[in-house]
Design a protein around this motif. Structure first.
Motif, short mmCIF file in Angstrom:
data_model
loop_
_atom_site.label_atom_id
_atom_site.label_comp_id
_atom_site.label_asym_id
_atom_site.label_seq_id
_atom_site.Cartn_x
_atom_site.Cartn_y
_atom_site.Cartn_z
N PHE A 218 -8.45 2.37 17.46
CA PHE A 218 -8.43 2.46 16.10
C PHE A 218 -9.53 3.67 15.67
O PHE A 218 -9.42 4.66 14.99
CB PHE A 218 -8.76 1.37 14.89
N ASP B 78 -4.17 5.78 3.81
CA ASP B 78 -3.77 4.22 4.10
C ASP B 78 -4.52 3.71 5.26
O ASP B 78 -4.37 4.10 6.02
CB ASP B 78 -2.01 4.41 4.37
N LYS C 48 0.96 -1.37 0.07
CA LYS C 48 -0.10 0.09 -0.19
C LYS C 48 0.82 1.28 -0.01
O LYS C 48 0.57 2.13 -0.86
CB LYS C 48 -0.87 0.08 1.16
N ASP D 52 5.13 -5.87 14.18
CA ASP D 52 4.44 -5.47 15.23
C ASP D 52 3.37 -6.50 15.61
O ASP D 52 3.20 -7.55 15.38
CB ASP D 52 3.79 -4.10 14.72
#
Ligand code: TYD
Length: 484
Positions: free
Chosen positions: A346, A371, A292, A427
Motif C-alpha cells: 500500500f 478514495d 465512498k 476481495d
C-alpha cells in the motif's frame, strides 16, 4: 630498609593466601556441571582446553566483527608486553633514570589508562565506537613512538599518559563492542578465546621483545654533530609500536567490512519538500460499502460545477504501477499475505501516486479527491492487522514525503450494515470477518477524534442524496475561506 621491595612481594603472597582460603571454603562438587547438560564433573584435561580454544577460533572465523575486535585487542596486548618487558631497561639505561625510573613510567601510564577508561563514556557520544576503537589504538601507538624517542624520564613519563589513555579507551570500547556483538550462546567461548589469546600473546611479548632488543643491540648515530642514542630497547619499542599500528589497521579493515552488513534502524525521515501547494487535497475514508465511490463522483460534479479543476484518484491504484499492485493485493486468489508485506505494498502504491499524480496536480492548483489514503493504512494495517499506528504512520510519512490531506471526509456507517450493501463482492479485505471490520471502523473514529483539524466525520447512513448534502457542507467549509 635494605630491600623495601620485599614488602610488596609479601603483600603479593598474602593475596595468594587470601584467594586460597576463599576457594577452600567452596563446595565445588555440589555444583551441577553445565557442560553438555551432563551432571558429571568434566575431567580436567588439557585436551578439553585445546578443544575450547579450537571452538573459539572456529567461531572467530565466521564472525568478522568479533574477529576484528579480538585480533586488535590481542595484538595491542603485544604492545603492552613490549612496554612492560622493555620498560625497566629502557628507563635505566636509555633514560638514565635509575631503578625508580620505571615506577614513574608505570604511574604515568596507569593514570592515563584510568583517565581513558573513565572518559570512554564521553568519547562514545562524539565518535562512533568502532572508530574510537582503532583511533585509540593509533593514538596509543603514536604515543609509544614518541615515548620511545624521548631522551629523558620526564618527557617519557609525559607521553606515557596519552599512551595509557589510548590503551584504556581501546580496552573499554573493544570489550563493550564484543559484548554487543556476541549472542549469549557464544559469549563464554568468545571471551575465553580472547582471554587465553591475550595472555599467551602477552607472555610471548615478554620473551620476544627483550630478545629482540639484545639481537638489535645498542647503536648510536651522529646527525649534524648530535649523538643520538639508538639502544636496542628503544628500537624494540618502535617495533612494539609498529605491531600496535598493524593491529589498528587490521581492526579497521575488519570493522569496515562489517559496517556494511550491520543493522541500523531505518531513518525513514521524510524530507518535507517545500512545494507551492495552491491546490486542495481531499481524501474520502470509510469501511467497505460506506459509499465512498458514489460520494466522490457526486463531489466531483459539485466542485466542477463551481468551476474547480478536479482530479479524482484512488488507492491502492491510480497509476499503471499502482493498479498492478492493486490487483495483486486485493485479489482473493492471492491468499494470505504477511501484514508487513501488505503495508509495504500500500505504501509503495501510495508513494508512486503521490509523486506522479497528486503532487503535480496540487502544484497546478487543482482539487484532488482521493478514495482512501494514509488513514486507511493506519486503520487497516496499523490497527486491524496489529502492526501499530506509529510504525505505519512513520512508514507512510516517508512514502508520501510528508504529504497529508487538507481534509479527510470519513463516511461513517456501521460495518454490519455497509457490508450487507455490497453482497457478492469478496476481495481479500471484504472476506475478512465482522470483527476485523469493526476494528477498522473503531480505528477510524479514534483517528478522527485525535485529528479534528483534518477530519470531518459524516453520517453515511441514509440515501445517497442525504449523505451528499452533508458532504457538500463539509466541502463548502473548507473552500469558504478562499471563496470570494
Ligand atoms: P477498494 O475496492 O478500494 O475498497 P472500497 O471499495 O471499500 O474502497 O479496496 C481497497 C481495500 O484495500 C479496502 O478493503 C481497504 C484496503 N486498504 C488497506 O487495507 N490499506 C490501505 O492503505 C488502503 C489504501 C486500502
Amino acid at each position: 630498609d635494605l630491600h623495601p621491595e620485599f614488602l610488596a612481594l609479601w603483600l603479593d603472597a598474602v593475596t595468594f593466601l587470601f584467594s586460597a582460603r576463599m576457594i577452600w571454603g567452596l563446595d565445588l562438587k555440589q555444583e551441577p556441571s553445565t557442560r553438555g547438560g551432563s551432571r558429571t564433573m568434566p575431567k580436567f584435561s588439557f585436551n578439553l582446553l585445546i578443544g575450547d580454544i579450537r571452538d573459539g577460533y572456529r567461531f572467530l572465523r565466521e564472525q568478522p566483527v568479533v574477529r576484528a575486535m579480538t585480533v586488535g585487542i590481542v595484538m595491542a596486548f603485544a604492545g603492552v608486553g613490549a612496554v612492560i618487558s622493555l620498560g625497566p631497561i629502557f628507563a635505566r639505561y636509555s633514560l638514565h633514570a635509575g631503578s625508580a625510573g620505571f615506577g614513574y613510567l608505570v604511574i604515568a601510564f596507569g593514570l592515563g589508562m584510568g583517565a581513558g577508561m573513565a572518559t570512554s563514556n564521553f568519547f562514545v557520544r562524539i565518535v562512533e565506537k568502532d572508530r574510537l576503537f582503532y583511533g585509540a589504538m593509533f593514538g596509543a601507538a603514536l604515543s609509544l613512538f614518541l615515548f620511545a624517542a624521548m631522551p629523558a624520564i620526564t618527557w617519557a613519563a609525559f607521553f606515557a599518559v596519552p599512551m595509557g589513555i589510548g590503551v584504556g579507551l581501546t580496552w573499554v570500547t573493544g570489550y563493550t563492542m564484543l559484548q554487543e556483538n556476541v549472542t549469549d550462546e557464544f559469549r563464554g567461548r568468545t571471551f575465553a578465546t580472547l582471554t587465553i589469546s591475550a595472555r599467551m600473546t602477552l607472555f610471548l611479548a615478554l620473551v620476544v621483545f627483550p630478545a629482540l632488543a639484545v639481537i638489535i643491540g645498542d647503536h648510536t648515530v651522529t646527525v649534524a654533530g648530535e649523538t643520538l642514542d639508538l639502544s636496542g630497547s628503544r628500537l624494540a619499542l618502535y617495533v612494539g609500536g609498529l605491531v600496535v599500528i598493524l593491529a589498528g589497521m587490521l581492526s579497521k579493515g575488519g570493522l569496515k567490512k562489517s559496517r556494511l552488513t550491520r543493522l541500523r534502524p531505518l531513518a525513514l525521515v521524510p524530507k518535507f519538500r517545500k512545494m507551492e501547494r495552491s491546490g486542495i487535497f481531499i481524501v474520502f475514508e470509510g469501511v467497505e460499502g460506506a459509499g465512498k465511490g458514489t460520494q466522490i463522483e457526486l463531489a466531483r460534479q459539485y466542485l466542477a460545477s463551481k468551476g474547480r479543476d478536479v482530479v479524482v484518484t484512488r488507492e491502492p491504484g491510480g497509476t499503471g504501477f499502482g493498479d498492478r499492485l492493486r490487483d495483486a493485493i486485493l485479489d482473493a486468489a492471492t491468499g494470505k499475505v504477511d501484514p508487513r508485506a501488505e503495508a509495504l505494498v500500500f505504501a509503495a502504491s501510495r508513494a508512486h501516486l503521490v509523486s506522479t499524480v497528486i503532487r503535480p496536480a496540487l502544484a497546478e492548483g487543482k482539487v484532488v479527491l482521493c478514495d482512501r489514503f494514509v488513514d486507511s493504512s493506519i486503520a487497516y494495517q496499523g490497527v486491524a492487522r496489529g502492526l501499530g499506528e506509529q510504525d505505519i504512520l512513520t512508514l507512510n510519512a516517508w512514502a508520501t514525503q510528508g504529504l497529508f490531506p487538507d481534509l479527510v471526509i470519513l463516511l461513517q456507517v456501521d460495518p454490519e450494515e455497509s457490508l450487507a450493501r455490497e453482497p457478492g463482492r469478496s476481495d481479500r479485505f471484504e472476506s475478512e470477518d465482522l470483527t476485523f471490520h469493526n476494528k477498522v471502523s473503531e480505528a477510524y473514529l479514534k483517528i478522527a477524534e485525535e485529528h479534528p483539524e483534518r477530519f470531518q466525520v459524516i453520517d453515511a447512513s441514509g440515501t445517497r442524496d442525504e449523505v451528499q448534502v452533508r458532504v457538500r457542507e463539509a466541502l463548502d467549509r473548507i473552500f469558504e475561506p478562499s471563496e470570494p
